[in-house]
Design a protein around this motif. Structure first.
Motif, short mmCIF file in Angstrom:
data_model
loop_
_atom_site.label_atom_id
_atom_site.label_comp_id
_atom_site.label_asym_id
_atom_site.label_seq_id
_atom_site.Cartn_x
_atom_site.Cartn_y
_atom_site.Cartn_z
N ALA A 3 0.83 -1.20 0.00
CA ALA A 3 0.00 0.00 0.00
C ALA A 3 0.87 1.26 0.00
O ALA A 3 0.57 2.24 -0.70
N CYS A 4 1.95 1.23 0.76
CA CYS A 4 2.88 2.36 0.76
C CYS A 4 3.46 2.57 -0.64
O CYS A 4 3.59 3.71 -1.10
N GLY A 5 3.79 1.47 -1.30
CA GLY A 5 4.32 1.57 -2.65
C GLY A 5 3.34 2.22 -3.62
O GLY A 5 3.73 3.01 -4.48
N VAL A 6 2.05 1.90 -3.45
CA VAL A 6 1.02 2.51 -4.29
C VAL A 6 0.98 4.02 -4.09
O VAL A 6 0.96 4.80 -5.05
N LEU A 7 0.99 4.44 -2.82
CA LEU A 7 0.94 5.87 -2.52
C LEU A 7 2.22 6.58 -2.95
O LEU A 7 2.16 7.73 -3.41
N MET A 8 3.36 5.91 -2.81
CA MET A 8 4.62 6.52 -3.22
C MET A 8 4.63 6.80 -4.71
O MET A 8 5.06 7.88 -5.16
N VAL A 60 -3.82 -2.44 8.66
CA VAL A 60 -3.83 -3.54 7.70
C VAL A 60 -5.09 -3.51 6.85
O VAL A 60 -5.06 -3.74 5.64
N GLN A 61 -6.24 -3.22 7.47
CA GLN A 61 -7.50 -3.18 6.74
C GLN A 61 -7.48 -2.08 5.68
O GLN A 61 -7.89 -2.29 4.54
N VAL A 62 -7.02 -0.89 6.06
CA VAL A 62 -6.94 0.23 5.12
C VAL A 62 -5.98 -0.08 3.98
O VAL A 62 -6.26 0.18 2.81
N SER A 63 -4.83 -0.67 4.33
CA SER A 63 -3.83 -1.01 3.32
C SER A 63 -4.38 -2.07 2.37
O SER A 63 -4.19 -1.99 1.15
N GLY A 64 -5.07 -3.06 2.93
CA GLY A 64 -5.62 -4.13 2.10
C GLY A 64 -6.63 -3.62 1.10
O GLY A 64 -6.64 -4.03 -0.07
N LYS A 65 -7.50 -2.70 1.53
CA LYS A 65 -8.51 -2.15 0.61
C LYS A 65 -7.85 -1.35 -0.51
O LYS A 65 -8.28 -1.42 -1.67
N LEU A 66 -6.79 -0.61 -0.17
CA LEU A 66 -6.08 0.16 -1.19
C LEU A 66 -5.43 -0.74 -2.21
O LEU A 66 -5.53 -0.50 -3.43
N VAL A 67 -4.78 -1.79 -1.74
CA VAL A 67 -4.12 -2.73 -2.65
C VAL A 67 -5.14 -3.44 -3.52
O VAL A 67 -4.91 -3.65 -4.72
N GLU A 68 -6.26 -3.82 -2.94
CA GLU A 68 -7.31 -4.51 -3.72
C GLU A 68 -7.85 -3.62 -4.82
O GLU A 68 -8.12 -4.08 -5.94
N ARG A 69 -8.04 -2.32 -4.54
CA ARG A 69 -8.55 -1.42 -5.56
C ARG A 69 -7.58 -1.28 -6.71
O ARG A 69 -7.97 -1.21 -7.88
N VAL A 70 -6.30 -1.25 -6.39
CA VAL A 70 -5.29 -1.15 -7.44
C VAL A 70 -5.23 -2.41 -8.28
O VAL A 70 -5.12 -2.38 -9.49
#
Length: 233
Positions: free
Chosen positions: A192-197, A223-233
């Motif tokens: 998720a950090c990589g997505v935002l970076m 973890v929940q917030v990160s997981g949702k971000l990764v799933e959307r990507v």
């Protein structure tokens, strides 16, 4: 697609089966496979396996070079890295360049002075159990892709069966569920950090702080917030 080194794999397995008949130690069996991998795969200065010792501690087995033990030691100490993730997630992990990957920043920093740029790691799957991970460290970037990962997985399948047979019930080979969950959570957060970076051109620390703020605002876990971000990507 490159040719799979099946002849080398067959030869290595045949040699190890001879050892099993005399009940040699598992690290001796793994060392033969590791050497076969090193001689077969490109750009590989170091190969070996990660296992659990009888006390449940993480150890490196059959390492072909000191760099394997050093890079592994950093993973064990920091509880993060590609080999531990391959073990926990039970899937092949490829790192094209350690310097730019971004998923395990503390481990990448710890091995910055070592000849480690590319990494391929495959889980040792014995039946339904993941009992370790097989890995290759290369001093050159961009050495491994999905094709090479499948090749390594072939070796890992043979190694897992043999190691499980040799060790039997002598060692607690399964990674603890707590450690697996910790590694999986850390990998999700780093992704998720990589997505935002990439999206905002910010640093890893800034991306992490944004995720923390989003988690607090949503009343959810990091973890929940990160997981949702990764799933959307």
């Amino acid at each position: 697609m490159s040719r799979l080194p099946l002849d080398d794999l067959t030869a290595a397995v045949a040699r190890i089966r001879g050892l099993l008949l005399s009940q040699e130690k598992a690290d001796r069996a793994v060392s033969l496979l590791a050497q076969a991998i090193k001689e077969t795969m490109p750009g590989a200065p170091g190969t070996g396996a990660s296992l659990l010792d009888p006390a449940g501690g993480l150890i490196s087995s059959g390492s072909t070079d000191a760099v394997v033990r050093q890079a592994d030691a950093a993973q064990y100490e920091l509880r993060e890295g590609p080999c531990l993730m391959a073990w926990a997630a039970e899937e092949v992990v490829i790192v094209h360049d350690v310097h730019t990957d971004g998923r395990w920043p503390r481990w990448a920093s710890a091995v910055a002075g070592l000849p480690v740029r590319s990494v391929a790691s495959a889980p040792l799957l014995a039946g339904k159990d993941s009992i370790g991970a097989l890995k290759i460290y290369s001093a050159l970037p961009g050495q491994y892709d999905e094709d090479r990962g499948r090749t390594l997985a072939l070796f890992a399948g043979a190694a897992a069966t043999l190691v499980a047979h040799v060790q039997g019930s002598e060692a607690p080979l399964r990674m603890s569920e707590q450690l697996k969950a910790t590694l999986a959570s850390r990998d999700t957060i780093n992704r998720a950090c990589g997505v935002l970076m990439e999206r905002h051109g910010i640093t890893h620390d800034q991306a992490l702080q944004q995720l923390i703020q989003d988690a607090r605002a949503a009343g959810a876990s990091l973890v929940q917030v990160s997981g949702k971000l990764v799933e959307r990507v």
